[in-house]
Design a protein around this motif. Structure first.
Motif, mmCIF file in Angstrom:
data_model
loop_
_atom_site.group_PDB
_atom_site.id
_atom_site.type_symbol
_atom_site.label_atom_id
_atom_site.label_comp_id
_atom_site.label_asym_id
_atom_site.label_seq_id
_atom_site.Cartn_x
_atom_site.Cartn_y
_atom_site.Cartn_z
ATOM 1 N N LEU A 75 26.336 98.084 52.336
ATOM 2 C CA LEU A 75 25.127 98.903 52.250
ATOM 3 C C LEU A 75 25.514 100.353 52.005
ATOM 4 O O LEU A 75 26.427 100.877 52.646
ATOM 5 C CB LEU A 75 24.310 98.794 53.544
ATOM 6 N N GLY A 76 24.853 100.999 51.070
ATOM 7 C CA GLY A 76 25.043 102.419 50.808
ATOM 8 C C GLY A 76 23.728 103.002 50.341
ATOM 9 O O GLY A 76 22.658 102.438 50.600
ATOM 10 N N SER A 77 23.785 104.117 49.630
ATOM 11 C CA SER A 77 22.551 104.729 49.142
ATOM 12 C C SER A 77 22.797 105.439 47.822
ATOM 13 O O SER A 77 23.929 105.787 47.475
ATOM 14 C CB SER A 77 21.979 105.712 50.170
ATOM 15 N N LEU A 78 21.719 105.650 47.079
ATOM 16 C CA LEU A 78 21.693 106.453 45.862
ATOM 17 C C LEU A 78 20.411 107.265 45.880
ATOM 18 O O LEU A 78 19.333 106.719 46.162
ATOM 19 C CB LEU A 78 21.710 105.573 44.605
ATOM 20 N N GLU A 79 20.529 108.547 45.602
ATOM 21 C CA GLU A 79 19.340 109.407 45.566
ATOM 22 C C GLU A 79 18.519 109.281 46.850
ATOM 23 O O GLU A 79 17.293 109.382 46.836
ATOM 24 C CB GLU A 79 18.470 109.052 44.353
ATOM 25 N N GLY A 80 19.188 109.036 47.968
ATOM 26 C CA GLY A 80 18.503 108.931 49.250
ATOM 27 C C GLY A 80 17.864 107.590 49.531
ATOM 28 O O GLY A 80 17.271 107.393 50.603
ATOM 29 N N GLU A 81 17.994 106.620 48.612
ATOM 30 C CA GLU A 81 17.426 105.282 48.802
ATOM 31 C C GLU A 81 18.541 104.292 49.145
ATOM 32 O O GLU A 81 19.592 104.283 48.488
ATOM 33 C CB GLU A 81 16.730 104.809 47.523
ATOM 34 N N ASN A 82 18.296 103.453 50.115
ATOM 35 C CA ASN A 82 19.290 102.446 50.475
ATOM 36 C C ASN A 82 19.453 101.417 49.356
ATOM 37 O O ASN A 82 18.480 101.014 48.720
ATOM 38 C CB ASN A 82 18.891 101.723 51.760
ATOM 39 N N VAL A 83 20.706 101.011 49.132
ATOM 40 C CA VAL A 83 21.040 100.036 48.101
ATOM 41 C C VAL A 83 22.017 99.026 48.688
ATOM 42 O O VAL A 83 23.029 99.411 49.280
ATOM 43 C CB VAL A 83 21.677 100.714 46.862
ATOM 44 N N LEU A 84 21.731 97.736 48.527
ATOM 45 C CA LEU A 84 22.638 96.680 48.951
ATOM 46 C C LEU A 84 23.535 96.263 47.795
ATOM 47 O O LEU A 84 23.109 96.256 46.637
ATOM 48 C CB LEU A 84 21.862 95.452 49.427
ATOM 49 N N VAL A 85 24.755 95.878 48.116
ATOM 50 C CA VAL A 85 25.639 95.198 47.172
ATOM 51 C C VAL A 85 26.013 93.880 47.832
ATOM 52 O O VAL A 85 26.613 93.870 48.908
ATOM 53 C CB VAL A 85 26.900 96.013 46.860
ATOM 54 N N MET A 86 25.635 92.766 47.207
ATOM 55 C CA MET A 86 25.869 91.450 47.820
ATOM 56 C C MET A 86 26.386 90.469 46.783
ATOM 57 O O MET A 86 25.813 90.331 45.702
ATOM 58 C CB MET A 86 24.589 90.902 48.444
ATOM 59 N N SER A 87 27.449 89.763 47.103
ATOM 60 C CA SER A 87 27.962 88.722 46.217
ATOM 61 C C SER A 87 27.071 87.490 46.299
ATOM 62 O O SER A 87 26.453 87.216 47.335
ATOM 63 C CB SER A 87 29.396 88.360 46.584
ATOM 64 N N THR A 88 27.033 86.741 45.210
ATOM 65 C CA THR A 88 26.204 85.528 45.174
ATOM 66 C C THR A 88 27.014 84.256 45.005
ATOM 67 O O THR A 88 26.442 83.162 45.026
ATOM 68 C CB THR A 88 25.203 85.594 44.002
ATOM 69 N N GLY A 89 28.342 84.371 44.811
ATOM 70 C CA GLY A 89 29.123 83.187 44.506
ATOM 71 C C GLY A 89 28.914 82.770 43.063
ATOM 72 O O GLY A 89 28.299 83.479 42.266
#
Length: 250
Positions: A50-64
């Motif tokens: 989990l991180g953010s861009l422009e103050g908005e939270n953004v998830l990075v998740m693998s899908t397999g």
């Protein structure tokens, strides 16, 4: 809300955007391009930061790999509040102009896989969200990356594509492969159709940017055929597209 059974978390992340690589090993390197990235959760093939861009939270998740795990991941992410999803993956070029290292932004996908058939009849097209697709194409151009936009081929069997002659249904596979090329398919991969159909069903936005690893049609024709396993251009394209979408939505 309850914790999602497969991805392993609830809606407390407060993220409306998610970047989805297939490979869990790529998650941390993608998250590193976000602000204040941190490990969030891991369960099965789903590794999440989990991180953010422009103050908005953004998830990075693998899908397999493949449609079933992609569909499950998208279903559960959307239950936790995600509304925009971008797949970052790899593909093999099909048209000779798609050279190893080029990017492919998928506008739609051939549904030669099984997962999407349990959502919609095969006549229903698997298409990407136009706003997300345009953001990806603009980001690639702004970053100076060679990029193609168009339909991709989505299948379930990697070796059915690469060794069709040894499959009992090899004649059918080779006939269809030639048909997709004649119809203009740019590249082949394994997750886009499920992503697009599930997103369309759930009324959320989805896009897809792919790195061409190589091109078996160029190899077959004796053309130069560079091979790359560096996904950094697709990753940066996805991150900048999310940034642009966040800014536009303000």
């Amino acid at each position: 809300m309850k914790t999602m059974y497969h991805i392993g978390f609830d809606d407390s992340h407060a993220a409306k955007y998610a970047i989805l690589p297939g490979d869990p090993g790529r998650v941390e390197s993608i998250a590193a391009l976000l602000d204040a990235p941190r490990f969030y959760h891991q369960n099965r093939e789903y590794t999440t930061w989990l991180g953010s861009l422009e103050g908005e939270n953004v998830l990075v998740m693998s899908t397999g790999m493949g449609g079933p795990s992609t569909a499950i991941g998208v279903e559960e992410l959307c239950q936790t509040g995600v509304r925009t999803l971008i797949r970052v993956g790899t593909c093999g070029g099909m048209q000779t102009e798609v050279i190893g290292g080029n990017l492919v932004v998928a506008t739609g996908a051939v549904r030669m896989e099984g997962t999407s058939r349990e959502y919609a009849p095969i006549e229903y097209p698997a298409v990407a969200d136009l706003t997300v697709t345009n953001a990806l194409a603009r980001a690639a151009r702004a970053l100076g990356y060679p990029c193609h936009t168009g339909v991709v081929h989505c299948k379930d069997s990697f070796y059915g594509q690469h060794s069709p002659e040894r499959m009992p249904v090899g004649d059918e596979l080779q006939y269809k492969w030639r048909a997709w090329i004649k119809a203009g398919c740019l590249a082949s991969e394994m997750e886009s159709a499920a992503l697009f159909i599930v997103a369309q069903t759930l009324r959320v936005r989805a896009g897809c940017v792919l790195t061409a690893v190589w091109n078996q049609e160029r190899a077959r024709q004796g053309l130069s055929n560079p091979e790359t396993h560096d996904s950094s251009s697709a990753i940066r394209t996805a991150v900048e597209a999310v940034r642009a979408l966040i800014r536009a939505e303000r």
